[in-house]
Enzyme design. Structure first.
Site, PDB file in Angstrom:
ATOM      1  N   LYS A  95      -5.892   8.109  14.789  1.00  0.00           N
ATOM      2  CA  LYS A  95      -5.313   8.959  13.752  1.00  0.00           C
ATOM      3  C   LYS A  95      -5.357  10.440  14.133  1.00  0.00           C
ATOM      4  O   LYS A  95      -4.445  11.195  13.793  1.00  0.00           O
ATOM      5  CB  LYS A  95      -6.016   8.722  12.408  1.00  0.00           C
ATOM      6  CG  LYS A  95      -5.744   7.330  11.822  1.00  0.00           C
ATOM      7  CD  LYS A  95      -4.255   7.111  11.565  1.00  0.00           C
ATOM      8  CE  LYS A  95      -3.960   5.869  10.753  1.00  0.00           C
ATOM      9  NZ  LYS A  95      -2.522   5.681  10.492  1.00  0.00           N
TER      10      LYS A  95
ATOM     11  N   TYR B   3     -10.250   3.769  14.968  1.00  0.00           N
ATOM     12  CA  TYR B   3      -9.286   4.202  13.954  1.00  0.00           C
ATOM     13  C   TYR B   3      -9.162   5.723  13.925  1.00  0.00           C
ATOM     14  O   TYR B   3      -8.058   6.284  13.951  1.00  0.00           O
ATOM     15  CB  TYR B   3      -9.721   3.663  12.593  1.00  0.00           C
ATOM     16  CG  TYR B   3      -8.761   3.948  11.463  1.00  0.00           C
ATOM     17  CD1 TYR B   3      -7.571   3.231  11.341  1.00  0.00           C
ATOM     18  CD2 TYR B   3      -9.032   4.923  10.518  1.00  0.00           C
ATOM     19  CE1 TYR B   3      -6.684   3.480  10.299  1.00  0.00           C
ATOM     20  CE2 TYR B   3      -8.162   5.179   9.464  1.00  0.00           C
ATOM     21  CZ  TYR B   3      -6.991   4.458   9.366  1.00  0.00           C
ATOM     22  OH  TYR B   3      -6.121   4.704   8.331  1.00  0.00           O
TER      23      TYR B   3
ATOM     24  N   VAL C  44       5.425  -3.031  15.455  1.00  0.00           N
ATOM     25  CA  VAL C  44       5.336  -1.772  16.210  1.00  0.00           C
ATOM     26  C   VAL C  44       4.626  -1.932  17.552  1.00  0.00           C
ATOM     27  O   VAL C  44       4.674  -1.025  18.384  1.00  0.00           O
ATOM     28  CB  VAL C  44       4.661  -0.645  15.385  1.00  0.00           C
ATOM     29  CG1 VAL C  44       5.480  -0.320  14.148  1.00  0.00           C
ATOM     30  CG2 VAL C  44       3.215  -0.972  15.028  1.00  0.00           C
TER      31      VAL C  44
ATOM     32  N   ILE D 203      -7.416   6.588  -1.071  1.00  0.00           N
ATOM     33  CA  ILE D 203      -6.274   6.306  -1.940  1.00  0.00           C
ATOM     34  C   ILE D 203      -6.524   4.966  -2.638  1.00  0.00           C
ATOM     35  O   ILE D 203      -7.030   4.030  -2.018  1.00  0.00           O
ATOM     36  CB  ILE D 203      -4.966   6.245  -1.115  1.00  0.00           C
ATOM     37  CG1 ILE D 203      -4.766   7.553  -0.323  1.00  0.00           C
ATOM     38  CG2 ILE D 203      -3.765   5.957  -2.008  1.00  0.00           C
ATOM     39  CD1 ILE D 203      -4.654   8.819  -1.148  1.00  0.00           C
TER      40      ILE D 203
ATOM     41  N   GLY E  41       0.796  -1.225   0.000  1.00  0.00           N
ATOM     42  CA  GLY E  41       0.000   0.000   0.000  1.00  0.00           C
ATOM     43  C   GLY E  41       0.827   1.274   0.000  1.00  0.00           C
ATOM     44  O   GLY E  41       1.827   1.401  -0.709  1.00  0.00           O
TER      45      GLY E  41
END
Length: 240
Positions: free
Chosen positions: A150, A146, A55, A179, A18
Site C-alpha cells: 500500500k 500489506y 488483476v 471503514i 466493500g
C-alpha cells in the site's frame, strides 16, 4: 459548492463488495458509465457493467478492458481498488504470503493502470486513483506485506504524475482508515472500542465517505491535483 461532473467511463477493480461496491454506486449515482471487475464476473451494483477480471493475470485484464471498451467506450477513469490481505507476524510470514499480496495489491494496480493509460494518452485525459490504506504509511504489526504494497502505491502515483501529467492525466492515492465493512463488523466489541480510541474522529468511516472523495478526485474540479495522498481516516494517520 457545486461539483462539475462530465459523464466519464469509469472502471473500478474489485467492485463486487466493500469499498469497491460503494465506489461503483457513487459513480453510477453521479451519472457516469461504470464498469467493475470481479474475479467471478458477478456481484457489482445495479447500473454498473460487471466483467470478469483477475488483476494477477495480464491476459484477464486485457480481456476485461476489451469488453468494457466495446460496451462503454474507452476507460477515462480507473480506480485500482482490488486488494487482499494475508496478515501474520514477520517471523511466521511465508515468502508466498508476501509475494501474493504484492502481486495483487501493487503489481495488480500496475497491470490495470498500464492498460488504461493507452486510451488515456490518446484522449489526452485520464484520472487514475489508487486505493491505499492508512497502514501504508502508519504501519501495522502483522501486515508487513500489506503495508508494503500500500505504501508503494504512493511512489507509483507520483512517478505516473511526472510521466503523464502534461497529457491531462492525474494520478492520486486515497488512503482509507478503519471503514465499516463486513470485515470490521466481525471484530470483537472490545477490540473495536480499542481501535476507536486511536481515531480522533471517534468512529469508523463509511465506505460512502471514501467513495465521495474518490469521485471528487475523478471530477473536473480536481484537474490540478496529482501525486497527492488523501487520507480518509478520521485523523488516525495524520502526519504520516
Amino acid at each position: 459548492m457545486s461539483t462539475t461532473t462530465t459523464p466519464r467511463t469509469v472502471l473500478i477493480t474489485g467492485g463486487n463488495r466493500g469499498i469497491g461496491y460503494a465506489l461503483a454506486e457513487e459513480f453510477v449515482a453521479q451519472g457516469h458509465r461504470v464498469a467493475v471487475t470481479s474475479r467471478s464476473g458477478t456481484g457489482g451494483p445495479d447500473g454498473a457493467l460487471t466483467v470478469a477480471g483477475d488483476v494477477t493475470d495480464g491476459a484477464s485484464i486485457d480481456a476485461a478492458f476489451d469488453a468494457i471498451e466495446a460496451e462503454l467506450g474507452p476507460v477515462e477513469v480507473v480506480v485500482a481498488n482490488a486488494g487482499i490481505t494475508r496478515d501474520t507476524l514477520l517471523m511466521r510470514m511465508s515468502e508466498d504470503d508476501f509475494t501474493s499480496v504484492i502481486d495483487t495489491n501493487l503489481t495488480g494496480a500496475f497491470r490495470v493502470v498500464k492498460r488504461a493509460s493507452k486510451g488515456m494518452l490518446k484522449a489526452r485525459f485520464g484520472r487514475i486513483v489508487l486505493i491505499s490504506s492508512v497502514v501504508g504509511l502508519y504501519g501495522s504489526a502483522g501486515q508487513v506485506n500489506y503495508s508494503s504494497s500500500k505504501s508503494a502505491l504512493v511512489g507509483f502515483a507520483r512517478s505516473i504524475s511526472r510521466e503523464l501529467g502534461a497529457r491531462g492525466i492525474t494520478a492520486n492515492v486515497v488512503a482509507p482508515g478503519f471503514i465499516e465493512t463486513d470485515m470490521t463488523a466481525e471484530l470483537p466489541e472490545a477490540q473495536q472500542a480499542e481501535y476507536k480510541k486511536n481515531i480522533p474522529a471517534g468512529r469508523y468511516g463509511s465506505a460512502s465517505e471514501v467513495a465521495k472523495v474518490v469521485a471528487w478526485l475523478a471530477s473536473d474540479d480536481a484537474a490540478y491535483i496529482t501525486g497527492a495522498v488523501i487520507p480518509v481516516d478520521g485523523g488516525l494517520g495524520m502526519g504520516h
